[in-house]
Design a protein around this motif. Structure first.
Motif, PDB file in Angstrom:
ATOM      1  N   ILE A 178       8.769  86.668  43.284  1.00  0.00           N
ATOM      2  CA  ILE A 178       9.221  85.358  42.835  1.00  0.00           C
ATOM      3  C   ILE A 178       8.033  84.401  42.817  1.00  0.00           C
ATOM      4  O   ILE A 178       7.377  84.190  43.847  1.00  0.00           O
ATOM      5  CB  ILE A 178      10.339  84.832  43.747  1.00  0.00           C
ATOM      6  N   LEU A 232      18.057  84.861  40.235  1.00  0.00           N
ATOM      7  CA  LEU A 232      16.909  85.587  40.778  1.00  0.00           C
ATOM      8  C   LEU A 232      17.336  86.888  41.441  1.00  0.00           C
ATOM      9  O   LEU A 232      18.374  86.973  42.096  1.00  0.00           O
ATOM     10  CB  LEU A 232      16.173  84.719  41.799  1.00  0.00           C
ATOM     11  N   GLN A 278      10.887  82.128  39.169  1.00  0.00           N
ATOM     12  CA  GLN A 278      11.230  83.206  38.252  1.00  0.00           C
ATOM     13  C   GLN A 278      10.737  84.541  38.778  1.00  0.00           C
ATOM     14  O   GLN A 278       9.738  84.606  39.495  1.00  0.00           O
ATOM     15  CB  GLN A 278      10.629  82.953  36.860  1.00  0.00           C
ATOM     16  N   ASN A 279      11.457  85.616  38.407  1.00  0.00           N
ATOM     17  CA  ASN A 279      11.049  86.983  38.750  1.00  0.00           C
ATOM     18  C   ASN A 279      10.100  87.508  37.677  1.00  0.00           C
ATOM     19  O   ASN A 279      10.505  88.195  36.761  1.00  0.00           O
ATOM     20  CB  ASN A 279      12.257  87.917  38.810  1.00  0.00           C
TER      21      ASN A 279
END
Length: 645
Positions: free
Chosen positions: A478, A443, A491-492
């Motif tokens: 995020i 991340l 997840q980004n």
């Protein structure tokens, strides 16, 4: 330590003569940062350059909130997300962002958890907090990670006389609150201690619909026992405090499709913080101070029904340790204030539910260097420029450079204008990086840009107003994204935009016997991730409008107050689904405080009886979908206080 500081200064600032610790000195007060008014409530600004608010000591005393979360409605732009009643999780959203995107401090010491980035304000008793300062908008250039949308600094209660007190109270749904403490001064050192024991069974009734019928049942597994203790020692040159907390609470199941999901889950929290600050040098134009903190947080979560993790369910514990230190060197002249700041930190987390490739322990080391410059180009008109630049290096999140530029123009004694721009970041939490079956070690930090323009007006000697408009754009946000039918992962993929208006009025009349406030927030926070069906829609759990109105009047030995708040509709899921629409709600509360004082010479003994009423209209509402809030609540507190100068 004093010899160490003197040596550093001798190298950094050649020719500077540093007095020995404890020598006579002169303290300079920067007039550009401190304004004196008849009432602290009227001058409620924390920072003259950024949108900010303060809840001073006298207002906290009148509101007497059971927990810190119960007083946050006074501040525009702030929304408390509550998972049920007194024992439920309570986190704060500033300007529609997540709780991890704002920083919570306790007397300037970082409290936002490295593990999950959040702070449960429902576990911080209002009785140990003297005042609350809130900065709205990006401030990472000054405070570092998490300060993307704002900063909440909880200031501990500081007794000003020799005193002892005891409070016993109770209320609806089996609430019990017992408090006590004392304070004195010995050889110029102020000493104080306070303990708060707050408990509830949490079994309030709520209505639910199923198969066309309505039922009334009691909420189960919502009990909480929260014991907090604080001790403080200090002078005008140094301060040391410790806060210890032990909480044991049930984690109730949500209400889904008219059916309450049973739960036997429990969460045990044991949290200890030691903080210190000291002014090592305060001579002429120079001031040198240092801070340090140590925190140990032990959590234990059990859920025998979570058999997806094994036949015995979940029985896991975590221990987080966090150490910080900082050094600030400040130089003040007629038109300049320059600050240099150096910080270092160490944090680790131990537990078994971490990703297999990291084992049972993860570590984060951090270092930061920052410079601030405040400059007044000319004396009249009073125009001031403030700039800050900070470099953060975090072992598992890389580096970040965050600038801030702010302007302030005091048009006259009654009006000022301000504008600011900041570039901010948030490092991923340990959970987002390493939690089993959820964390993603690759991340990137969240980043945002914030623009704020505002004004502060003294409309009359007894009435003050402030208005701010803001725009915020976040990238690499995020999000928890489904990766299968039963799993999610951090997840980004998130991009969000936020625009809004915050306004407030504060009034103090009749020698502060009447204190009143009004605040209004209008905000629009949307998903810009590009995902089909979601892009351009409102973010979940972000109300577009919030209103708060309150007044408190003291006459003789009686103080009475009313508080009304309104929160508009929100969506519980992305995509603005009508099935996930949460209804708007408004709450009405009242307080009555009766005081009696007896004096004998310099000794004063007082008895206070306080009646608090919440949700007087018995409103049915959810802040978080599936976790209904309690109805009408009545609370009575009786206090005995002994005081002597």
């Amino acid at each position: 330590m004093n010899i160490f500081i003197r040596t550093i200064l001798a190298v950094v600032v050649p020719g500077l003569t540093v007095p020995a610790y404890g020598a006579d000195d002169t303290t300079l007060v920067d007039a550009r940062e401190v304004r004196v008014t008849a009432s602290k409530w009227l001058d409620a600004s924390v920072d003259g350059f950024l949108a900010s608010s303060s809840i001073p000591v006298e207002v906290m005393r009148r509101l007497a909130p059971p927990t810190v979360s119960d007083v946050m409605h006074v501040v525009p732009g702030v929304h408390v997300r509550q998972y049920g009643g007194l024992g439920g999780l309570r986190t704060v959203s500033i300007r529609g962002t997540g709780s991890a995107q704002n920083l919570v401090l306790l007397d300037g010491i970082r409290m936002s958890s490295v593990q999950n980035g959040t702070v449960d304000l429902g576990l911080i008793p209002g009785s140990i907090i003297g005042s609350v300062d809130v900065i709205r908008g990006g401030a990472a250039a000054i405070y570092g990670t998490n300060a993307m949308s704002g900063v909440i600094d909880l200031r501990l209660r500081r007794p000003t006389s020799n005193e002892a007190w005891c409070t016993v109270g109770g209320g609806s749904f089996d609430e019990v609150d017992v408090r006590g403490g004392g304070a004195t001064t010995i050889d110029g050192v102020s000493l104080s201690v306070a303990v708060d024991d707050l408990r509830t069974q949490g079994t309030y009734p709520y209505a639910m619909r199923h198969a066309g019928s309505e039922y009334v049942i009691n909420r189960a597994n919502a009990d909480v026992s929260n014991i907090s203790a604080i001790a403080h020692a200090g002078t005008d040159r140094w301060s040391v405090f410790t806060v210890m907390r032990a909480a044991d609470r049930g984690v109730p199941g949500p209400l889904i499709d008219g059916v309450t999901i049973p739960s036997r889950a429990r969460l045990l929290d044991n949290d200890g913080v030691i903080g210190m600050s000291a002014t090592m040098v305060n001579k002429g134009a120079w001031k040198v101070s240092m801070t340090g903190s140590l925190r140990v947080w032990d959590q234990h979560f059990t859920d025998p029904d979570a058999t997806v993790m094994g036949p015995r369910g979940i029985d896991e514990g975590y221990v987080q340790r966090d150490v910080t230190s900082g050094l600030v060197i400040q130089h003040t002249s007629d038109r300049h204030i320059m600050r240099g700041r150096i910080e270092a930190g160490f944090a680790d987390l131990r537990g078994r539910m971490l990703q297999p490739d990291v084992g049972s322990e993860v570590v984060r080391r951090s270092a930061a260097a920052a410079a601030e410059w405040q400059w007044q180009p000319w004396a009249s008109p009073a125009f001031t420029v403030r700039s800050a630049l900070r470099l953060d290096a975090i072992s598992d999140a890389g580096t970040a450079v965050t600038p801030l530029v702010a302007l302030r123009w005091d048009v006259n004694d009654d009006a000022s204008l301000r504008a600011s721009y900041s570039y901010d970041f948030r490092a991923p939490s340990f959970n987002e990086l390493y939690y089993l079956n959820y964390g993603t070690s690759t991340l990137r930090p969240e980043r945002s840009q914030t623009l704020n323009v505002g004004t502060d007006l003294a409309l009359m000697s007894w009435l003050r107003a402030d208005v701010d408009v803001f725009a915020m754009a976040t990238t690499d946000q995020i999000l928890a994204v489904p990766t299968s039918a039963v799993t999610i992962a951090a997840q980004n993929i998130g991009r969000t935009s936020a625009v809004g208006l915050e306004s407030g009025l504060r009034a103090a009349l009749l020698d502060d016997r009447l204190l009143a406030h009004w605040s209004y927030t209008l905000q629009d926070v949307r998903d810009r991730s590009g995902r089909a069906g979601i892009d351009g829609t409102l973010l979940p759990y972000v109300p577009q409008e919030m209103i708060s109105i309150g007044a408190s009047y003291a006459v003789g030995d009686v103080t009475a107050g009313l508080q009304w708040s309104y929160v508009s509709h929100r969506y519980a899921q992305s995509g603005e689904l009508l099935s996930a629409l949460l209804a708007r709600y408004h709450l009405l509360g009242a307080t009555v405080d009766l005081r009696s004082r007896l004096r004998s010479g310099q000794t004063s003994v007082g008895v206070d009886v306080r009646l608090q009423l919440e949700n007087l209209l018995d409103m049915r509402y959810d802040v978080i979908q599936g976790f209904p809030m309690p109805g009408r609540t009545i609370r009575v507190l009786t206090s005995i206080r002994w005081e002597r100068p």
